[in-house]
Design a protein around this motif. Structure first.
Motif, PDB file in Angstrom:
ATOM      1  N   ASP A  51      34.172  23.235  51.437  1.00  0.00           N
ATOM      2  CA  ASP A  51      35.239  24.036  50.840  1.00  0.00           C
ATOM      3  C   ASP A  51      34.709  25.042  49.830  1.00  0.00           C
ATOM      4  O   ASP A  51      35.303  26.113  49.633  1.00  0.00           O
ATOM      5  CB  ASP A  51      36.272  23.132  50.163  1.00  0.00           C
ATOM      6  N   ARG A  52      33.595  24.727  49.181  1.00  0.00           N
ATOM      7  CA  ARG A  52      33.037  25.655  48.203  1.00  0.00           C
ATOM      8  C   ARG A  52      32.641  26.970  48.862  1.00  0.00           C
ATOM      9  O   ARG A  52      32.783  28.039  48.257  1.00  0.00           O
ATOM     10  CB  ARG A  52      31.833  25.020  47.508  1.00  0.00           C
ATOM     11  N   ILE A  53      32.156  26.888  50.083  1.00  0.00           N
ATOM     12  CA  ILE A  53      31.769  28.115  50.795  1.00  0.00           C
ATOM     13  C   ILE A  53      33.005  28.952  51.093  1.00  0.00           C
ATOM     14  O   ILE A  53      32.996  30.185  50.940  1.00  0.00           O
ATOM     15  CB  ILE A  53      31.028  27.752  52.092  1.00  0.00           C
ATOM     16  N   ILE A  54      34.076  28.297  51.518  1.00  0.00           N
ATOM     17  CA  ILE A  54      35.320  29.029  51.808  1.00  0.00           C
ATOM     18  C   ILE A  54      35.831  29.732  50.553  1.00  0.00           C
ATOM     19  O   ILE A  54      36.219  30.912  50.593  1.00  0.00           O
ATOM     20  CB  ILE A  54      36.396  28.065  52.355  1.00  0.00           C
ATOM     21  N   LEU A  55      35.826  29.041  49.430  1.00  0.00           N
ATOM     22  CA  LEU A  55      36.322  29.623  48.193  1.00  0.00           C
ATOM     23  C   LEU A  55      35.427  30.759  47.710  1.00  0.00           C
ATOM     24  O   LEU A  55      35.914  31.765  47.175  1.00  0.00           O
ATOM     25  CB  LEU A  55      36.445  28.540  47.121  1.00  0.00           C
ATOM     26  N   GLU A  56      34.126  30.625  47.928  1.00  0.00           N
ATOM     27  CA  GLU A  56      33.207  31.713  47.568  1.00  0.00           C
ATOM     28  C   GLU A  56      33.471  32.952  48.422  1.00  0.00           C
ATOM     29  O   GLU A  56      33.489  34.081  47.921  1.00  0.00           O
ATOM     30  CB  GLU A  56      31.761  31.253  47.739  1.00  0.00           C
ATOM     31  N   ARG A  57      33.704  32.733  49.703  1.00  0.00           N
ATOM     32  CA  ARG A  57      33.962  33.862  50.596  1.00  0.00           C
ATOM     33  C   ARG A  57      35.339  34.488  50.295  1.00  0.00           C
ATOM     34  O   ARG A  57      35.505  35.697  50.387  1.00  0.00           O
ATOM     35  CB  ARG A  57      33.916  33.404  52.060  1.00  0.00           C
ATOM     36  N   GLU A  58      36.288  33.663  49.896  1.00  0.00           N
ATOM     37  CA  GLU A  58      37.590  34.196  49.491  1.00  0.00           C
ATOM     38  C   GLU A  58      37.421  35.115  48.290  1.00  0.00           C
ATOM     39  O   GLU A  58      37.995  36.214  48.239  1.00  0.00           O
ATOM     40  CB  GLU A  58      38.546  33.057  49.152  1.00  0.00           C
ATOM     41  N   GLY A  59      36.612  34.685  47.311  1.00  0.00           N
ATOM     42  CA  GLY A  59      36.366  35.514  46.148  1.00  0.00           C
ATOM     43  C   GLY A  59      35.670  36.814  46.503  1.00  0.00           C
ATOM     44  O   GLY A  59      35.969  37.870  45.924  1.00  0.00           O
ATOM     45  N   PHE A  60      34.765  36.744  47.468  1.00  0.00           N
ATOM     46  CA  PHE A  60      34.075  37.955  47.927  1.00  0.00           C
ATOM     47  C   PHE A  60      35.054  38.972  48.479  1.00  0.00           C
ATOM     48  O   PHE A  60      35.026  40.156  48.114  1.00  0.00           O
ATOM     49  CB  PHE A  60      33.052  37.562  49.000  1.00  0.00           C
ATOM     50  N   TRP A  61      35.959  38.524  49.340  1.00  0.00           N
ATOM     51  CA  TRP A  61      36.918  39.443  49.952  1.00  0.00           C
ATOM     52  C   TRP A  61      37.916  39.988  48.927  1.00  0.00           C
ATOM     53  O   TRP A  61      38.313  41.155  48.985  1.00  0.00           O
ATOM     54  CB  TRP A  61      37.656  38.747  51.098  1.00  0.00           C
ATOM     55  N   LYS A  62      38.303  39.168  47.967  1.00  0.00           N
ATOM     56  CA  LYS A  62      39.186  39.659  46.911  1.00  0.00           C
ATOM     57  C   LYS A  62      38.499  40.778  46.122  1.00  0.00           C
ATOM     58  O   LYS A  62      39.137  41.773  45.758  1.00  0.00           O
ATOM     59  CB  LYS A  62      39.559  38.522  45.960  1.00  0.00           C
ATOM     60  N   ARG A  63      37.204  40.602  45.909  1.00  0.00           N
ATOM     61  CA  ARG A  63      36.465  41.583  45.117  1.00  0.00           C
ATOM     62  C   ARG A  63      36.324  42.906  45.856  1.00  0.00           C
ATOM     63  O   ARG A  63      36.603  43.972  45.304  1.00  0.00           O
ATOM     64  CB  ARG A  63      35.087  41.015  44.756  1.00  0.00           C
ATOM     65  N   ILE A  64      35.930  42.852  47.110  1.00  0.00           N
ATOM     66  CA  ILE A  64      35.657  44.125  47.793  1.00  0.00           C
ATOM     67  C   ILE A  64      36.936  44.810  48.283  1.00  0.00           C
ATOM     68  O   ILE A  64      36.950  46.033  48.468  1.00  0.00           O
ATOM     69  CB  ILE A  64      34.681  43.944  48.979  1.00  0.00           C
ATOM     70  N   LEU A  65      38.015  44.051  48.465  1.00  0.00           N
ATOM     71  CA  LEU A  65      39.285  44.657  48.877  1.00  0.00           C
ATOM     72  C   LEU A  65      40.186  44.976  47.682  1.00  0.00           C
ATOM     73  O   LEU A  65      41.301  45.481  47.867  1.00  0.00           O
ATOM     74  CB  LEU A  65      40.019  43.728  49.854  1.00  0.00           C
ATOM     75  N   LEU A  66      39.708  44.669  46.472  1.00  0.00           N
ATOM     76  CA  LEU A  66      40.420  45.023  45.235  1.00  0.00           C
ATOM     77  C   LEU A  66      41.844  44.468  45.215  1.00  0.00           C
ATOM     78  O   LEU A  66      42.801  45.161  44.893  1.00  0.00           O
ATOM     79  CB  LEU A  66      40.455  46.551  45.068  1.00  0.00           C
ATOM     80  N   THR A  67      41.968  43.198  45.572  1.00  0.00           N
ATOM     81  CA  THR A  67      43.314  42.604  45.652  1.00  0.00           C
ATOM     82  C   THR A  67      43.734  41.921  44.362  1.00  0.00           C
ATOM     83  O   THR A  67      44.839  41.380  44.290  1.00  0.00           O
ATOM     84  CB  THR A  67      43.389  41.580  46.804  1.00  0.00           C
ATOM     85  N   ARG A  68      42.877  41.927  43.339  1.00  0.00           N
ATOM     86  CA  ARG A  68      43.266  41.392  42.039  1.00  0.00           C
ATOM     87  C   ARG A  68      43.817  42.512  41.162  1.00  0.00           C
ATOM     88  O   ARG A  68      43.382  43.659  41.242  1.00  0.00           O
ATOM     89  CB  ARG A  68      42.078  40.742  41.336  1.00  0.00           C
ATOM     90  N   GLY A  69      44.792  42.203  40.348  1.00  0.00           N
ATOM     91  CA  GLY A  69      45.304  43.200  39.423  1.00  0.00           C
ATOM     92  C   GLY A  69      46.415  44.037  40.016  1.00  0.00           C
ATOM     93  O   GLY A  69      47.040  43.669  41.012  1.00  0.00           O
ATOM     94  N   VAL A  70      46.647  45.203  39.412  1.00  0.00           N
ATOM     95  CA  VAL A  70      47.821  46.020  39.763  1.00  0.00           C
ATOM     96  C   VAL A  70      47.754  46.560  41.189  1.00  0.00           C
ATOM     97  O   VAL A  70      48.776  46.880  41.781  1.00  0.00           O
ATOM     98  CB  VAL A  70      47.980  47.190  38.773  1.00  0.00           C
ATOM     99  N   GLY A  71      46.566  46.668  41.754  1.00  0.00           N
ATOM    100  CA  GLY A  71      46.441  47.219  43.097  1.00  0.00           C
ATOM    101  C   GLY A  71      46.581  46.205  44.206  1.00  0.00           C
ATOM    102  O   GLY A  71      46.574  46.580  45.382  1.00  0.00           O
ATOM    103  N   GLY A  72      46.716  44.928  43.839  1.00  0.00           N
ATOM    104  CA  GLY A  72      46.785  43.908  44.864  1.00  0.00           C
ATOM    105  C   GLY A  72      47.808  42.837  44.539  1.00  0.00           C
ATOM    106  O   GLY A  72      48.595  42.973  43.602  1.00  0.00           O
ATOM    107  N   LEU A  73      47.781  41.761  45.328  1.00  0.00           N
ATOM    108  CA  LEU A  73      48.771  40.697  45.191  1.00  0.00           C
ATOM    109  C   LEU A  73      48.138  39.352  44.809  1.00  0.00           C
ATOM    110  O   LEU A  73      48.802  38.329  44.863  1.00  0.00           O
ATOM    111  CB  LEU A  73      49.557  40.549  46.492  1.00  0.00           C
ATOM    112  N   ASN A  74      46.845  39.368  44.463  1.00  0.00           N
ATOM    113  CA  ASN A  74      46.169  38.148  44.005  1.00  0.00           C
ATOM    114  C   ASN A  74      46.168  38.121  42.480  1.00  0.00           C
ATOM    115  O   ASN A  74      45.796  39.098  41.828  1.00  0.00           O
ATOM    116  CB  ASN A  74      44.744  38.088  44.516  1.00  0.00           C
ATOM    117  N   ARG A  75      46.526  36.986  41.902  1.00  0.00           N
ATOM    118  CA  ARG A  75      46.510  36.832  40.454  1.00  0.00           C
ATOM    119  C   ARG A  75      45.170  36.362  39.931  1.00  0.00           C
ATOM    120  O   ARG A  75      44.882  36.500  38.743  1.00  0.00           O
ATOM    121  CB  ARG A  75      47.615  35.867  40.021  1.00  0.00           C
ATOM    122  N   ASN A  76      44.362  35.727  40.788  1.00  0.00           N
ATOM    123  CA  ASN A  76      43.068  35.247  40.321  1.00  0.00           C
ATOM    124  C   ASN A  76      41.976  35.575  41.334  1.00  0.00           C
ATOM    125  O   ASN A  76      42.239  36.058  42.399  1.00  0.00           O
ATOM    126  CB  ASN A  76      43.119  33.741  40.046  1.00  0.00           C
TER     127      ASN A  76
END
Length: 269
Positions: free
Chosen positions: A244-269
């Motif tokens: 599961d750690r690998i899945i969560l790491e890859r999730e964080g990677f995609w959030k980072r490069i797709l800019l889904t955190r903050g006002v431009g996206g729908l991820n809160r963390n």
């Protein structure tokens, strides 16, 4: 060798019919409505567009099979029982019942009119294919080609398509939900004992899957916002034995490069 509808289906008086070439209403594809709920599909025949278009005894209904060009799926013969000024009363006829959801018609119809005189088209309708069983959603296209509207995902889930279930229920992975109205995106993951199929089923049930930002968008219990605006794509898939750690790491990677955190996206963390 071309097989025309007239070769296998004789209609003595086509002037008693209107052809219904049902296409997207801007929100939904009739094909997905048919797959999801036959009563909902009947509603497409009962709808009054502001003109008395179904002014004949019968409706020969077709829905755009939008995965293939110039292709239509037969949706049944409906008898027009009454017109109430703002809607029609219709009843599904026994005529052609064995072909409903199974007969695919090829016909390059692009006129703006969706409710046409049947006799003008009857002799040119080509039978492309008779499916073994009624259509319940398109075949699983492979992990690298998953791009679904909420409508299509909902239809697949409600029909429990076995090929989609088999492919996704034991897979972990990272997925993308896009809101086509706001152009904002949400990256999510399926890990632990929950496969991608189960995770996506939760979105079909609630529209938001428990996610805070999506919950703020999905306020209508009919899920109309989801059906109009949400799309699902699979970014990565991994076997169920993946840590599961690998899945969560890859999730964080995609959030980072797709800019889904903050006002431009729908991820809160």
């Amino acid at each position: 060798m071309t097989i025309l509808l007239t070769d296998i289906w004789t209609t003595e008086n086509p002037t008693l019919f209107k052809a219904h070439f049902a296409r997207s209403n801007g929100t939904e594809e009739p094909l997905e409505c048919f797959v999801r709920d036959r009563n909902e599909w009947q509603g497409w025949q009962e709808f009054w567009p502001g003109r008395n278009d179904f002014n004949r005894a019968h409706i020969f209904s077709l829905m755009r099979f939008y995965h293939e060009p110039d292709t239509w799926l037969f949706g049944g013969i409906y008898d027009v029982l009454a017109f109430h000024g703002d809607r029609y009363d219709v009843a599904l006829s026994a005529a052609g019942a064995n072909f409903i959801g199974r007969m695919k018609i090829r016909y390059p119809y692009s006129d703006r009119t969706t409710r046409a005189y049947f006799e003008k088209h009857y002799s040119a309708l080509e039978v492309q294919e008779i499916l073994r069983e009624a259509y319940t959603g398109r075949r699983f296209p492979g992990y690298d080609d998953i791009d679904l509207s909420f409508n299509e995902l909902e239809a697949l889930v409600k029909n429990a398509r076995p090929d989609w279930m088999a492919a996704l229920e034991s897979m972990k992975g990272i997925y993308l939900i896009s809101d086509t109205l706001t152009n904002k995106r949400y990256v999510g993951s399926a890990y632990g004992d929950q496969g991608i199929w189960s995770r996506w089923c939760s979105y079909v049930g609630s529209g938001h899957g428990g996610n805070v930002e999506l919950r703020a968008l999905v306020t209508d219990p009919t899920l109309e916002y989801c059906r109009t605006n949400f799309r699902f794509a699979l970014l990565e898939h991994r076997p169920s034995r993946t840590d599961d750690r690998i899945i969560l790491e890859r999730e964080g990677f995609w959030k980072r490069i797709l800019l889904t955190r903050g006002v431009g996206g729908l991820n809160r963390n």
